[in-house]
Design a protein around this motif. Structure first.
Motif, PDB file in Angstrom:
ATOM      1  N   VAL A 142     -31.250 -14.463  -2.316  1.00  0.00           N
ATOM      2  CA  VAL A 142     -31.845 -13.149  -2.932  1.00  0.00           C
ATOM      3  C   VAL A 142     -33.310 -12.894  -2.362  1.00  0.00           C
ATOM      4  O   VAL A 142     -33.909 -11.846  -2.400  1.00  0.00           O
ATOM      5  CB  VAL A 142     -31.500 -13.390  -4.332  1.00  0.00           C
ATOM      6  CG1 VAL A 142     -30.263 -13.154  -4.646  1.00  0.00           C
ATOM      7  CG2 VAL A 142     -32.466 -14.574  -4.920  1.00  0.00           C
ATOM      8  N   TYR A 143     -34.009 -14.163  -1.918  1.00  0.00           N
ATOM      9  CA  TYR A 143     -35.258 -14.141  -1.521  1.00  0.00           C
ATOM     10  C   TYR A 143     -35.476 -13.317  -0.089  1.00  0.00           C
ATOM     11  O   TYR A 143     -36.441 -13.020   0.302  1.00  0.00           O
ATOM     12  CB  TYR A 143     -35.925 -15.379  -1.459  1.00  0.00           C
ATOM     13  CG  TYR A 143     -36.601 -15.842  -2.803  1.00  0.00           C
ATOM     14  CD1 TYR A 143     -37.585 -15.275  -3.239  1.00  0.00           C
ATOM     15  CD2 TYR A 143     -35.769 -16.743  -3.667  1.00  0.00           C
ATOM     16  CE1 TYR A 143     -38.352 -15.856  -4.670  1.00  0.00           C
ATOM     17  CE2 TYR A 143     -36.394 -17.102  -4.742  1.00  0.00           C
ATOM     18  CZ  TYR A 143     -37.529 -16.792  -5.356  1.00  0.00           C
ATOM     19  OH  TYR A 143     -38.070 -17.133  -6.551  1.00  0.00           O
ATOM     20  N   ALA A 144     -34.322 -13.401   0.521  1.00  0.00           N
ATOM     21  CA  ALA A 144     -34.535 -12.867   2.060  1.00  0.00           C
ATOM     22  C   ALA A 144     -34.707 -11.645   2.186  1.00  0.00           C
ATOM     23  O   ALA A 144     -34.184 -10.695   1.542  1.00  0.00           O
ATOM     24  CB  ALA A 144     -32.916 -13.505   2.763  1.00  0.00           C
ATOM     25  N   ASP A 145     -35.327 -11.170   3.275  1.00  0.00           N
ATOM     26  CA  ASP A 145     -35.420  -9.871   3.934  1.00  0.00           C
ATOM     27  C   ASP A 145     -34.309  -9.255   4.330  1.00  0.00           C
ATOM     28  O   ASP A 145     -33.939  -7.963   4.249  1.00  0.00           O
ATOM     29  CB  ASP A 145     -36.722  -9.441   4.649  1.00  0.00           C
ATOM     30  CG  ASP A 145     -37.956 -10.434   4.245  1.00  0.00           C
ATOM     31  OD1 ASP A 145     -38.484  -9.857   3.185  1.00  0.00           O
ATOM     32  OD2 ASP A 145     -38.481 -11.201   4.759  1.00  0.00           O
ATOM     33  N   ASN A 146     -33.423 -10.140   5.047  1.00  0.00           N
ATOM     34  CA  ASN A 146     -32.263  -9.706   5.711  1.00  0.00           C
ATOM     35  C   ASN A 146     -31.227 -10.448   5.466  1.00  0.00           C
ATOM     36  O   ASN A 146     -31.592 -11.799   5.199  1.00  0.00           O
ATOM     37  CB  ASN A 146     -32.504  -9.348   7.052  1.00  0.00           C
ATOM     38  CG  ASN A 146     -33.617  -8.861   7.613  1.00  0.00           C
ATOM     39  OD1 ASN A 146     -34.013  -7.518   7.473  1.00  0.00           O
ATOM     40  ND2 ASN A 146     -34.727  -9.376   8.189  1.00  0.00           N
ATOM     41  N   CYS A 206     -19.677 -11.842  12.885  1.00  0.00           N
ATOM     42  CA  CYS A 206     -21.098 -11.625  12.175  1.00  0.00           C
ATOM     43  C   CYS A 206     -21.331 -10.168  12.211  1.00  0.00           C
ATOM     44  O   CYS A 206     -21.153  -9.374  12.823  1.00  0.00           O
ATOM     45  CB  CYS A 206     -22.296 -12.294  12.964  1.00  0.00           C
ATOM     46  SG  CYS A 206     -21.835 -13.923  13.331  1.00  0.00           S
ATOM     47  N   ARG A 207     -21.949 -10.005  10.875  1.00  0.00           N
ATOM     48  CA  ARG A 207     -22.479  -8.685  10.651  1.00  0.00           C
ATOM     49  C   ARG A 207     -23.609  -8.653   9.697  1.00  0.00           C
ATOM     50  O   ARG A 207     -23.596  -9.563   8.762  1.00  0.00           O
ATOM     51  CB  ARG A 207     -21.423  -7.766  10.274  1.00  0.00           C
ATOM     52  CG  ARG A 207     -20.675  -8.231   8.957  1.00  0.00           C
ATOM     53  CD  ARG A 207     -19.405  -7.275   8.561  1.00  0.00           C
ATOM     54  NE  ARG A 207     -18.727  -7.739   7.416  1.00  0.00           N
ATOM     55  CZ  ARG A 207     -18.963  -7.162   6.274  1.00  0.00           C
ATOM     56  NH1 ARG A 207     -20.010  -6.022   6.196  1.00  0.00           N
ATOM     57  NH2 ARG A 207     -18.520  -7.410   5.153  1.00  0.00           N
ATOM     58  N   ILE A 208     -24.532  -7.741   9.781  1.00  0.00           N
ATOM     59  CA  ILE A 208     -25.609  -7.585   8.652  1.00  0.00           C
ATOM     60  C   ILE A 208     -25.149  -6.862   7.451  1.00  0.00           C
ATOM     61  O   ILE A 208     -24.427  -5.662   7.739  1.00  0.00           O
ATOM     62  CB  ILE A 208     -26.708  -6.548   9.319  1.00  0.00           C
ATOM     63  CG1 ILE A 208     -27.181  -7.597  10.590  1.00  0.00           C
ATOM     64  CG2 ILE A 208     -27.803  -6.413   8.498  1.00  0.00           C
ATOM     65  CD1 ILE A 208     -28.435  -6.721  11.379  1.00  0.00           C
ATOM     66  N   VAL A 209     -25.224  -7.403   6.409  1.00  0.00           N
ATOM     67  CA  VAL A 209     -24.999  -6.905   5.082  1.00  0.00           C
ATOM     68  C   VAL A 209     -26.197  -6.308   4.314  1.00  0.00           C
ATOM     69  O   VAL A 209     -27.193  -6.759   4.419  1.00  0.00           O
ATOM     70  CB  VAL A 209     -24.158  -7.664   4.278  1.00  0.00           C
ATOM     71  CG1 VAL A 209     -22.661  -8.191   4.702  1.00  0.00           C
ATOM     72  CG2 VAL A 209     -25.007  -9.032   3.958  1.00  0.00           C
ATOM     73  N   ALA A 210     -26.095  -5.064   3.672  1.00  0.00           N
ATOM     74  CA  ALA A 210     -27.151  -4.321   2.968  1.00  0.00           C
ATOM     75  C   ALA A 210     -26.867  -3.535   1.867  1.00  0.00           C
ATOM     76  O   ALA A 210     -25.546  -3.243   2.045  1.00  0.00           O
ATOM     77  CB  ALA A 210     -28.107  -3.636   3.971  1.00  0.00           C
TER      78      ALA A 210
END
Length: 586
Positions: free
Chosen positions: A527-531, A548-552
């Motif tokens: 939870v501390y991560a920017d990405n 792999c995929r970015i989750v937001a």
């Protein structure tokens, strides 16, 4: 920093392309999804060892490439450490930054970016490129050591290299400039010692060397050499030894120009005919003038060839003189130049060097006494400077040890002892054995368990412990370490609760100045991560693959919820959303 990574046919990954951002990026996913494979591919790209087993089943070649932004790093950074010609100088210290490494190897960036690429074929053959330049695996590893540190495994870690500990301590102590100045001073002392050693060598050896230089100097001086004389003599020898053929050719030319019916006579008749034609047609004036000019020019050439032929005389005596002179020069080159075909300037340069050596060797007792005094005074200054550096290192080391232990306590390693071991190099009271960077041997030692002896960092067995030690050190060295991308694997092994929260907080703070990539199973770190990048494993056409995929946004909420409870229930979703709002805004 790492901007993108493309992986093809590596282990379970068929084809993946990921873009990375600044700050803190977490890599998450279920156990076995392929998170460590991703780090393994990055390690392979950076020059790590690999065999054909990493090639995806059913394919013949694995390829990994990545783009790194290094900016406009100056390639002319201070490199005075390289001034010390001593075996203690390590090759890793030849370049001080990624930019300098590229400059030394003649490789240019593209707007501050450089592409690394590496392939491995099923034959076991590996190829690597930095930009468009093919390089060896060793070169790739050497360059990439300025770009990325991977922590959690015993490879690719600058902090695991004892030779690097002195650099880190000096940077932390703020004495890099002082060390650079000391290195220059030490190099000067090395040169004076060499000169003094020559002067104090055995009388027989000294006399032999003096005789050798005197003989060489006399022999070269007697020859009365002139610059480029050998080339001029070679031309003259060629002319004299080819007299018969040269005379025949000149006579043939002269005859073709001047004999009856030859070129000059024919051209003279042509001039008369052109003059008659001009009387009838004035438009031929230009042609008439040109043919007249040609006649006079050819006549002049014929006269010069005739004059040359009249002076052309065979001189066997001069030929013998030239050949003897060339033989003398050949022998001098054989003795005093790099080869008999070398330029004559090398022989003349050797004469200058011989004269300088004679001056040193024949300086006499007065100069020797003066040099001994200068050397002794410089030894004293070097020793005092080394002593001052050592005191600063010991003070900085003691302070740094406490800082590291304090950070380790927050990271769940309370009771760990960390020590910066600063020991003087072995020597005597009369002759202190300094090196180019001072009198100290420096190594970081650690005891992870109370009561256990202090051991080198490389002896730490636990990947989780090693990662946290590295995190603590990187936190301390954040302002002085030039490596911009840090990768932490297994950093959450054996921790949880408040310790995990503290680890996440430290990574977040470290990411203010570094790019952080971290594999974790703990939501309290993620939870501390920017990405956040999620690694998933699936089956396509009967083959298992990792993706792999970015989750937001809500996707990230669901991933955090899965990390919390294994499933995305209403309670875990709410908890995940609450944590992200607290530590990292959606």
């Amino acid at each position: 920093m790492l901007e993108d990574l493309t992986i093809k046919d590596f282990a379970l990954i068929d084809s993946v392309s990921i873009e990375f951002s600044k700050g803190f990026t977490v890599l998450s996913g279920e156990t076995g999804a392929g998170k460590s494979i991703l780090i393994g591919a990055l390690s392979f790209l950076l020059g790590g060892k690999a065999d054909a087993r990493v090639i995806r089943a059913g394919t013949h070649e694995a390829t990994v490439s990545g783009t790194f932004f290094i900016g406009d790093e100056a390639s002319d950074v201070k490199n005075t450490e390289r001034a010390a010609h001593t075996a203690e100088t390590d090759q890793d210290e030849e370049a001080q930054s990624a930019g300098e490494w590229l400059a030394v190897h003649g490789i240019e960036t593209d707007d501050g970016r450089i592409l690394l690429r590496r392939t491995l074929r099923d034959s076991g053959k590996s190829s690597a490129w930095i930009g468009s330049t093919p390089v060896t695996r060793a070169d790739l590893a050497s360059f990439s050591s300025f770009l990325v540190d991977i922590h959690g495994q015993h490879e690719h870690q600058s902090l695991m290299k004892v030779a690097q500990h002195r650099k880190f301590l000096d940077a932390h102590a703020g004495i890099i400039d002082e060390v650079n100045k000391f290195t220059v001073q030490f190099a000067a002392l090395v040169e004076k010692r060499k000169l003094l050693e020559q002067l104090t060598s055995s009388n027989e050896e000294r006399a032999r060397r003096i005789e050798m230089y005197q003989f060489a100097l006399q022999e070269i001086s007697d020859a009365k050499l002139k610059i480029d004389e050998d080339a001029q003599l070679a031309d003259e020898e060629n002319k004299l030894s080819s007299y018969e053929k040269l005379y025949a050719d000149v006579e043939a030319v002269s005859g073709a120009l001047s004999n009856d019916g030859a070129a000059v006579a024919l051209l003279k008749q042509a001039c008369r005919d052109a003059a008659h034609a001009l009387e009838m047609d004035k438009s031929l004036s230009n042609l008439d003038a040109r043919i007249e000019s040609a006649f006079y020019e050819l006549s002049d050439i014929a006269e010069e060839f005739a004059a040359y032929k009249s002076k052309l005389v065979y001189d066997p005596h001069r030929l013998s003189e030239v050949q003897e002179r060339l033989s003398l020069i050949y022998n001098l080159k054989k003795k005093y130049a790099s080869s008999p075909s070398a330029p004559l300037s090398e022989v003349l340069a050797y004469a200058e060097e011989a004269q300088q050596n004679l001056e040193h060797l024949g300086a006499g007792s007065t100069d020797k006494a003066a040099l001994e005094k200068e050397t002794a005074e410089l030894e004293k200054r070097v020793y005092m400077a080394a002593k001052a550096l050592s005191e600063k290192r010991k003070a900085a080391g003691a302070h740094m040890s406490k800082e590291v232990e304090a950070v380790l306590a927050l990271l769940g390693m309370k009771g760990t002892c960390f020590s910066v071991h600063v020991a003087e190099k072995p020597g005597t009271d009369a002759i202190q054995k300094c090196g180019p960077y001072g009198m100290d041997d420096i190594e970081f030692l650690i005891s992870a368990n109370p009561g256990s002896p202090l051991l080198p960092l490389a002896r730490i067995a636990s990947g989780g412990e090693l990662s946290r030690v590295m995190l603590a050190l990187k936190t301390i060295f954040a302002s002085s370490d030039t490596v911009q991308t840090l990768v932490f694997d297994e950093i959450d092994t054996g921790i949880g609760g408040e310790v995990a929260v503290s680890v996440g907080s430290h990574l977040k703070n470290l990411a203010k100045n570094k790019q952080i990539l971290c594999i974790t199973h703990l939501a309290s770190i993620a939870v501390y991560a920017d990405n956040q990048i999620k690694i998933e494993k699936g089956v396509d056409d009967g083959k298992t693959s990792s993706h792999c995929r970015i989750v937001a946004g809500e996707e990230r909420v669901k991933e955090i919820a899965r990390m919390l409870s294994g499933e995305a229930s209403n309670e875990s979703l709410e908890h995940a959303r609450s944590m992200l709002q607290k530590f990292r805004e959606l």
